[in-house]
Design a protein around this motif. Structure first.
Motif: not given
Length: 382
Positions: A162-179
């Motif tokens: 899970x990704x903590x709801x902080x700055x950059x979380x949504x970009x990190x989520x998209x990147x991890x889902x792409x991976x």
């Protein structure tokens, strides 16, 4: 009458039974522990070492005191303790080490292990010290991978992330889902809140919803401290396993971090954590995970989602390497790479690093004053 052979067999089976009960089957891991620098005193650290030794770990205590059941390596202060600890790791006298305030190089972050209060679940916080990269989103992508490696080495076959709801979380989520879409096996956690999703809220932190909670290292450091010491008012870390091992691609030294206010129970758990990672072959697990992530396009995904670092210049070459023992603190993490390269342009060899209080620039003692002045003039330091 019992023969010597029967007696030997009986003792062997008793030892195996004890090992199964304590999780210590196999060679006893050898862990070094530095004792100087604790705000709670060296006796507190020594007590943690003794607790761990009783659980089946061979502890080499680096400090000014000795005790039966522990190998003592005498050191006068924290600096000498770190030098001796690193020498022992290099010589393979020990399998791993637990210490305080260790400046990892950039690319390495530590994975804390906490006990969450709502349900008593263990959770890995990725990360709690160090920094996986000079870019925030890149760091969080790498932290996720480091957390998965650590959790798998501790016996969790497919840890949820899970990704903590902080700055950059949504970009990190998209990147991890792409991976993951590219073939990297990644299981996402689902928030306990009604709207779900893999971005975690504060409720999820308290409940331990994910196995691995991805965040930046400074936020992770605060969370780890709070979860370790909320029952003591913050003056003594009484719960959890400390701030965890430094993990990174190509990094092959097992060094775990505890705080200067970590109590004996946390120090003992940190040593046990190190032993578990050794038994779980953390470096072999890491090699497999890094290979799988690279195959799924890790480098391209990071390049796609990372932000631009101020003033970075990829063509600046480093001057000849020097011994760097001085540290300049107070650098903003997003400016760290640019600040190092600015010093390179001035002919000063420097390295980036991360201490317990934030980013540092490591530089030779004779260049420290001049380097500080240059960085102040350019606005990198106050």
């Amino acid at each position: 009458m019992v023969t010597k052979t029967e007696e030997f067999i009986a003792k062997t089976f008793m030892a195996m039974a004890d090992g199964l009960a304590m999780g210590t089957i196999g060679p006893r891991p050898k862990i070094a522990l530095t004792g100087m620098g604790s705000e709670l005193g060296e006796n507190n650290v020594l007590a943690g070492a003794l607790l761990a030794a009783q659980k089946g770990v061979d502890v080499s205590y680096i400090g000014t005191q000795e005790h039966d059941g522990l190998r003592t390596v005498f050191a006068a202060d924290a600096q000498e303790g770190h030098r001796k600890m690193e020498a022992m790791l290099e010589a393979h006298e020990v399998d791993g080490a637990v210490t305080m305030h260790f400046p990892f190089p950039i690319g390495i972050s530590t994975i804390a292990r906490v006990v969450t209060p709502a349900r008593g679940r263990q959770m890995f916080i990725a990360a709690a010290t160090g920094t996986a990269g000079t870019d925030r989103v890149e760091s969080m992508i790498r932290n996720a991978l480091y957390g998965v490696i650590t959790a798998k080495a501790c016996g969790i076959f497919r840890p949820s992330v899970g990704i903590l709801n902080i700055d950059g979380a949504r970009q990190a989520e998209r990147a991890l889902r792409e991976l993951a879409a590219n073939g990297y096996d990644l299981r996402f956690a689902e928030s306990s809140r009604a709207d779900g999703g893999s971005v975690m809220r504060g409720n999820d932190v308290l409940q331990g919803t994910p196995d691995v909670l991805v965040t930046d290292s400074l936020t992770g450091n605060v969370l780890t401290k709070m979860l370790a010491s909320y029952t003591t008012g913050g003056i003594f870390e009484a719960m959890g396993f400390g701030y965890g091992p430094g993990i990174g691609e190509g990094y092959d030294k097992l060094i775990l971090i505890v705080s200067r206010v970590s109590g004996a129970p946390v120090i003992a758990q940190a040593i046990a954590y190190a032993a578990e990672l050794i038994r779980g072959q953390v470096f072999q697990v890491g090699a497999r995970e890094f290979a799988a992530a690279r195959k799924a396009g890790l480098a391209a995904v990071i390049e796609k989602y990372k932000t631009v670092v101020r003033g970075s210049d990829g063509e600046t070459a480093a001057p000849p390497k020097e011994v760097v023992t001085a540290q300049l603190v107070g650098i903003e993490i997003m400016d760290l790479e640019a600040a190092v390269k600015l010093l390179w342009k001035q002919g000063m060899y420097a390295e980036s690093g991360m201490g317990c209080t934030g980013p540092v620039i490591r530089i030779a003692e004779n260049n420290a004053a001049a380097a500080r002045m240059i960085l102040q003039q350019k606005g990198y330091l106050a």
